[in-house]
Scaffold this active site. Structure first.
Site, PDB file in Angstrom:
ATOM      1  N   TYR A  65       0.838  -1.208   0.000  1.00 44.18           N
ATOM      2  CA  TYR A  65       0.000   0.000   0.000  1.00 44.18           C
ATOM      3  C   TYR A  65       0.871   1.256   0.000  1.00 44.18           C
ATOM      4  CZ  TYR A  65      -3.274   3.588   1.520  1.00 44.18           C
ATOM      5  OH  TYR A  65      -4.021   4.741   1.603  1.00 44.18           O
ATOM      6  N   LYS A 121       1.233   4.401  -2.837  1.00 42.39           N
ATOM      7  CA  LYS A 121       1.073   5.829  -2.560  1.00 42.39           C
ATOM      8  C   LYS A 121       2.311   6.618  -3.008  1.00 42.39           C
ATOM      9  CE  LYS A 121      -2.379   5.417  -2.337  1.00 42.39           C
ATOM     10  NZ  LYS A 121      -3.566   6.126  -2.883  1.00 42.39           N
TER      11      LYS A 121
END
Length: 283
Positions: free
Chosen positions: A167, A171
């Site tokens: 994750y 980003k």
């Protein structure tokens, strides 16, 4: 914002829904993209109660699938020949490694490749609609990784604990993409900025089973309500303060510095090239 066309992805819940409500209040012509037909149709009903004069449409797409992203772009262009604001917001966090139909790891596919592909498919229309703005929702989670896992972007060899690094990497990819996009758009009249909305009270991890849902509920106590978090998104998309401003990282309606590693232009260009290869676009 009257007579200006805005497209927002991931609009049916959390930050995306709050952003859609705020944009509807500005009188903008709004197109919301969602995956769930029922939720998206209900959102349209609610938005039309807020804005009775502007045009409000919806499109259904599974943004984890490149073909669905392409169909979304085609459907958008069939109803609008202008696009003034594109808000890339759709995202998810997966505890376990899963692949899309195309063989991409789901976190990377949704959180990064959908931004990359949709923006590139619509950018020519945005150039014809200037001034226009691309706004990408990222996260300060990008600060928690030292760079992209170039040798294994899809994490096929070793899945990180709870998928967290995956994750965070996605980003960081959002930041790289936006900075490279801004550089490529210089002088075009289209700006591109990326932001951290804060820790938002949303359903980001609710797709990961009971344990993840419990953690989300516990953390919700200290999380921002979506409407508050959406203020930075709306500021980036509509504020006169952001007119002509491009290639910046934003939070709390301010320009701040992103991580040192995120400012690596060579890495951003490398990711762009890889993303072109993965989505079938020309470099």
């Amino acid at each position: 914002m009257k007579n200006r066309v805005c497209l927002i992805t991931g609009a049916t819940s959390g930050l995306g829904r709050a952003t859609a409500y705020a944009l509807a209040e500005t009188g903008a012509n709004l197109v919301v993209a969602g995956r769930n037909q029922g939720k998206t149709e209900q959102l349209i009903v609610d938005l039309r109660k807020i804005s009775t004069s502007a045009r409000i449409d919806y499109l259904i797409a599974d943004l984890e699938q490149p073909e669905s992203v392409k169909q979304l772009a085609e459907q958008f262009l069939s109803i609008h020949n202008r696009l003034h604001v594109l808000i890339n917001n759709a995202g998810a966090y997966y505890v376990k490694r899963e692949e899309t139909q195309d063989g991409f790891e789901r976190t990377f596919a949704l959180n990064h490749l959908s931004y990359f592909l949709l923006t590139n498919l619509l950018i020519d229309t945005m150039k014809k609609s200037t001034p226009a703005r691309v706004v990408c929702v990222a996260s300060d989670a990008h600060r928690l990784v030292r760079g992209l896992n170039w040798e294994d972007l899809q994490y096929k060899r070793k899945w990180p604990f709870m998928g967290w690094n995956t994750y965070c990497q996605s980003k960081l990819a959002n930041v790289y993409f936006t900075y490279e996009l801004a550089a490529r758009l210089k002088g075009s009249g289209v700006t591109a900025n990326v932001l951290h909305p804060g820790f938002v009270r949303s359903g980001l991890a609710k797709n990961n089973g009971l344990s993840a849902r419990i953690v989300v509920q516990l953390l919700a106590v200290v999380a921002k309500p979506p409407a508050k978090a959406a203020e930075t998104v709306i500021w980036a998309a509509t504020s006169d303060d952001m007119a002509g401003v491009s290639g910046k990282y934003l939070t709390r309606k301010k320009i701040v510095r992103s991580s040192k590693v995120s400012c690596d232009g060579e890495a951003a260009e490398r990711l762009w090239k890889i993303s072109c290869e993965m989505t079938g676009l020309s470099f």
